[in-house]
Write an enzyme that holds these catalytic residues in place. Structure first.
Site, PDB file in Angstrom:
ATOM      1  N   LYS A  53      28.098  23.847  35.509  1.00  0.00           N
ATOM      2  CA  LYS A  53      27.447  23.767  36.802  1.00  0.00           C
ATOM      3  C   LYS A  53      27.884  25.071  37.469  1.00  0.00           C
ATOM      4  O   LYS A  53      26.845  25.644  38.193  1.00  0.00           O
ATOM      5  CB  LYS A  53      28.320  22.613  37.745  1.00  0.00           C
ATOM      6  CG  LYS A  53      27.666  21.287  37.219  1.00  0.00           C
ATOM      7  CD  LYS A  53      28.469  19.967  37.681  1.00  0.00           C
ATOM      8  CE  LYS A  53      27.983  18.677  37.236  1.00  0.00           C
ATOM      9  NZ  LYS A  53      29.022  17.596  37.637  1.00  0.00           N
ATOM     10  N   GLN A  97      34.495  16.240  40.212  1.00  0.00           N
ATOM     11  CA  GLN A  97      34.052  15.854  38.858  1.00  0.00           C
ATOM     12  C   GLN A  97      34.689  14.480  38.623  1.00  0.00           C
ATOM     13  O   GLN A  97      36.095  14.346  38.677  1.00  0.00           O
ATOM     14  CB  GLN A  97      34.429  16.725  37.597  1.00  0.00           C
ATOM     15  CG  GLN A  97      33.796  16.756  36.168  1.00  0.00           C
ATOM     16  CD  GLN A  97      32.427  16.532  36.234  1.00  0.00           C
ATOM     17  OE1 GLN A  97      31.796  17.566  36.808  1.00  0.00           O
ATOM     18  NE2 GLN A  97      31.843  15.612  35.509  1.00  0.00           N
ATOM     19  N   ASP A 120      26.420  14.960  45.447  1.00  0.00           N
ATOM     20  CA  ASP A 120      26.424  14.061  44.355  1.00  0.00           C
ATOM     21  C   ASP A 120      25.544  12.923  45.052  1.00  0.00           C
ATOM     22  O   ASP A 120      25.254  12.086  44.065  1.00  0.00           O
ATOM     23  CB  ASP A 120      27.811  13.762  43.856  1.00  0.00           C
ATOM     24  CG  ASP A 120      28.144  14.484  42.663  1.00  0.00           C
ATOM     25  OD1 ASP A 120      27.106  14.705  41.816  1.00  0.00           O
ATOM     26  OD2 ASP A 120      29.271  14.422  42.021  1.00  0.00           O
TER      27      ASP A 120
END
Ligand code: NDP
Length: 284
Positions: A53, A97, A120
């Site tokens: 990422k 994460q 997200d």
């Protein structure tokens, strides 16, 4: 029939190039889009995801920071870091994460992220906005799947779609997006009786279970579009999906591979969400 293989790598590259152009425009206007990724613990797969990422951000010209903490980080300290990033004008997107260590409440952590920076799309406000048809951020993986279907010119309106897997992060938002696009959607889970009966009726099957090769060719209708979200490490050490690639390929009309399918698209859509978050600050 041999399925067309959907090239997630090529499509993700195209999307990332578009992100680079939008990033350059924003920078000209004095805003460098910024993404902060927080990783707690030493899960090897998470480390790879976070590295990928950050690398994609840098390549597209975005500002990216990775904050890496040991397994022992307290929930209070993590929440304090999120609070600081919520108030940092150089950061437009924040991603924690998953999975988190067991002593940290993942729900509390997700709710602590400012909804306007929740790239997200997991915050309860963003889940609610998606459900009611006015999304602020679409969760990256299902968003990527929709882009794949669009690029393959799959007709979603009126189609029968089956989503195998019902997680908050993949299965549920996936089903909502397909429904919003006009499909008739069934969501299956681990308790579903006769899973194959459902999948065999579907024009579009999206699989997100984390169970290697659980969907086989005999469970797929001839010509159906099969999108495999699963990422599993096989006994041979290689990555594989939730679909049995060999047998599904013989029956499906189109199939996304693992690796090289949904994975790269997820990262591309994370960049899209980050750039959109940054563009919104300009619109203000
Ligand atoms: P979760 O473990 O959160 O959810 C799995 C879902 O699959 C659950 O709803 C579960 O049912 C269902 N399930 C499990 N076994 C079966 C079965 N035998 N039949 C039908 N349904 C079943 O997983 P995630 O949604 O987070 O991830 C799913 C997969 O996608 C994983 O392999 C993950 O690594 C991958 N992934 C890939 C991404 C990418 O970028 N390509 C991004 C995110 C995830 P129940 O609700 O009954 O427990």
């Amino acid at each position: 029939m041999t399925a067309r293989i959907i090239d997630g790598v090529a499509l993700a590259e195209k999307i990332k190039e578009e992100v680079s152009v939008r990033t350059a425009k924003l920078i000209q206007q004095g805003i460098k889009p910024g993404l902060a990724v927080i990783l707690v613990g030493a899960d090897p797969a998470s480390q790879v995801y976070v590295r990928n990422k950050a690398a994609a951000c840098q390549k597209a010209g975005l500002h990216s920071i990775v904050e890496q903490y040991g397994e022992g980080l307290s929930e209070a300290d993590l929440l304090a870091r999120i609070d600081a990033l919520n108030n940092d004008p150089a950061i437009h997107g924040i991603l924690v994460q998953m999975p988190l260590p067991k002593h940290i409440n993942a729900h509390r952590v997700i709710e602590a992220i400012a909804a306007r920076k929740d790239v997200d799309g997991f915050h309860v406000s963003n889940a609610g906005l998606l459900m009611t048809g006015a999304p602020l951020f679409i969760p990256c993986t299902p968003y990527g799947v929709m882009k794949m279907l669009e690029s393959e010119q799959v007709v979603i309106r009126g189609a029968v779609a089956v989503v195998v897997g019902a997680s908050n992060t993949v299965g549920k938002p996936m089903a909502l997006l397909l429904q919003a696009a006009g499909a008739t959607v069934t969501i299956c889970n681990s308790k579903t009786r006769d899973l194959g009966w459902h999948t065999r009726h579907a024009d579009i099957v999206v699989i997100a279970t984390g169970r290697p090769s659980m969907i086989t060719g005999d469970m797929i209708k001839s010509g159906a579009v099969v999108i495999d979200v699963g990422i599993n490490r096989g006994a041979d050490g290689k990555l594989c999906g939730d679909a049995d690639f060999q047998s599904v390929q013989q029956v499906a009309g189109a199939l996304s591979p693992v690796p090289g399918g949904v994975g790269p698209m997820t990262i591309a859509m994370l960049l899209v969400n980050t750039i959109e978050a940054a563009e919104r600050t300009l619109a203000k």
